[in-house]
Design a protein around this motif. Structure first.
Motif, PDB file in Angstrom:
ATOM      1  N   VAL A 282       0.849  -1.195   0.000  1.00 15.96           N
ATOM      2  CA  VAL A 282       0.000   0.000   0.000  1.00 15.96           C
ATOM      3  C   VAL A 282       0.880   1.239   0.000  1.00 15.96           C
ATOM      4  N   SER A 285       1.801   6.391   2.836  1.00 17.05           N
ATOM      5  CA  SER A 285       1.093   7.502   3.469  1.00 17.05           C
ATOM      6  C   SER A 285      -0.187   7.019   4.172  1.00 17.05           C
ATOM      7  N   ARG A 286      -0.633   5.809   3.857  1.00 18.58           N
ATOM      8  CA  ARG A 286      -1.829   5.257   4.485  1.00 18.58           C
ATOM      9  C   ARG A 286      -1.522   4.596   5.832  1.00 18.58           C
ATOM     10  N   LEU A 300      -3.931   1.262   9.532  1.00 19.76           N
ATOM     11  CA  LEU A 300      -4.138   1.536   8.114  1.00 19.76           C
ATOM     12  C   LEU A 300      -5.177   2.641   7.990  1.00 19.76           C
ATOM     13  N   ASP A 301      -4.855   3.663   7.210  1.00 20.32           N
ATOM     14  CA  ASP A 301      -5.762   4.798   6.988  1.00 20.32           C
ATOM     15  C   ASP A 301      -6.086   5.541   8.275  1.00 20.32           C
ATOM     16  N   ASP A 302      -5.197   5.447   9.263  1.00 30.04           N
ATOM     17  CA  ASP A 302      -5.397   6.129  10.548  1.00 30.04           C
ATOM     18  C   ASP A 302      -6.759   5.789  11.140  1.00 30.04           C
ATOM     19  N   ASN A 303      -7.154   4.529  10.973  1.00 32.68           N
ATOM     20  CA  ASN A 303      -8.491   4.071  11.367  1.00 32.68           C
ATOM     21  C   ASN A 303      -8.347   3.039  12.484  1.00 32.68           C
ATOM     22  N   LYS A 306      -8.844  -0.567  11.778  1.00 37.42           N
ATOM     23  CA  LYS A 306      -7.896  -1.259  10.889  1.00 37.42           C
ATOM     24  C   LYS A 306      -6.515  -1.312  11.541  1.00 37.42           C
ATOM     25  N   TYR A 354      -7.571  -6.133   5.031  1.00 40.61           N
ATOM     26  CA  TYR A 354      -8.314  -4.868   5.038  1.00 40.61           C
ATOM     27  C   TYR A 354      -8.563  -4.365   3.619  1.00 40.61           C
TER      28      TYR A 354
END
Length: 365
Positions: A282, A285-286, A300-303, A306, A354
């Motif tokens: 990926v 930056s994610r 992942l994705d600042d989530n 995840k 994910y």
């Protein structure tokens, strides 16, 4: 899809089907044929991939080798397969040895589906070498290994080009393994040499015995420090301001609880190692980092839904990393931050889970 991705997919298939790959035929179907396809050969075209290749060798009549690869009509490689799990270092490959000397093939491969040992006649013409010049392991390969394997792909196959570097590759790999074993086992002569560089006293048996574990530990630390140093250098060249990752004020803990949180260098190093591992999966930056009092989360994705892993480095006695599968955390003890590299596939599998779920959701809409 890139060759490295294809190889990772084949390796994952092997892990997923491990309990069902019990025979040589199952090994060929599940692992060997897909690898040949990844290299650009058609395993279902007998003009290109000849199964059960037969030739009369001296007094031996009707013997078979599992596959023969033809390139532009000429025999180029012979492949002998063993069942998954076979120790290739002690496996017999008599058919390869006999066939190699009486065919025009310049390369022979011995495989158990996951490991591939490449042989030629570097030591004596038309006589198969006793040691491989290249070993490819589907469970443990790097970019350099992929590039070497790529030379055997159908579009790139060039006998002279491969042979021009094969001898150097063979002895480089043998030297590398010898160095690895020396650092791991620390034989007495090696210990004496190292000790002589800093110890001025007489090297009695007691002195050598005392220094033996110290030299072993020093060798292990040196390798880990070199890995970490090279990683930092690579990241410094490719990423700008990696450490300036701030928590999202919306999903983070309330501000008063942040006062006691200190992001350590080890946590930053761990975050950077995870980014380097996942860079091919990926966009880096994610991959975000959120520090908390009890652990440092990598997402992942600042989530928060995840989680990739959690770094439990705050304890003075032990370091732990929490890895995730089906959103369930498994804590693993590590000695050094660089040990995260040993769990590369687990991190990749988590991110793929994910990404796959997100793609399925889009398709469902």
């Amino acid at each position: 899809m890139e060759l490295g991705d294809k190889l990772s997919g084949i390796a994952q298939r092997g892990r997923d089907q491990l309990d069902h790959i019990k025979t040589e035929e199952a090994t060929k179907t599940a692992l060997v044929m897909p690898l040949l396809a990844a290299l650009g050969y058609d395993p279902f075209d007998p003009r290109e991939v000849v199964p059960e290749f037969t030739a009369d060798v001296g007094t031996k009549k009707g013997e078979k080798v599992d596959y023969a690869i033809r390139k532009d009509g000429e025999l180029s490689m012979l492949i002998e397969c063993k069942p998954l799990g076979t120790d290739l270092a002690n496996a017999q490959y008599s058919q390869l040895f006999r066939y190699f000397g009486c065919t025009e093939a310049k390369f022979a491969i011995l495989t158990n589906g996951l490991k591939y040992r490449f042989y030629s006649d570097l030591d004596a013409q038309n006589k198969l070498d006793s040691r491989p010049f290249f070993i490819f392991d589907l469970e443990d390969f790097n970019d350099g290994d992929v590039e070497e394997l790529r030379k055997f792909a159908k579009p790139n196959f060039d006998v002279d080009a491969i042979l021009s570097t094969a001898n150097r590759l063979k002895y480089t790999n043998l030297a590398k393994r010898a160095i690895e074993e020396t650092l791991k086992e620390a034989p007495e002569d090696f210990v004496k040499y190292i000790v002589s560089q800093f110890y001025e006293g007489r090297q009695t048996r007691q002195v050598v015995d005392e220094f033996m574990p110290i030299v072993k530990e020093a060798g292990s630390l040196y390798i880990k420090e070199q890995v970490a140093q090279r990683l930092k250098g690579a990241l410094a060249r490719n990423y700008v301001d990696d450490t300036a990752v701030q928590p999202d004020p919306v999903e983070s803990q309330p501000a008063p609880e942040q006062d006691d949180i200190v992001t350590t260098q080890e946590e930053i190093d761990g975050y950077n190692i995870v980014r380097s591992i996942l860079a091919e999966e990926v966009d880096v930056s994610r991959i975000a980092m959120r520090d908390a009092k009890s652990y440092c989360a990598i997402l992942l994705d600042d989530n928060n839904r995840k989680p990739i892993c959690r770094l439990h480095f705050n304890s003075k006695s032990v370091k732990r990393v929490g890895f995730f599968k089906d959103k369930q955390q498994e804590l693993v003890d590590i000695e050094a931050v660089s040990d995260i590299f040993q769990h590369r596939q687990q991190l990749i599998d988590t991110v793929r889970e994910y990404v796959g779920a997100a793609e399925a959701e889009v398709i469902g809409k």
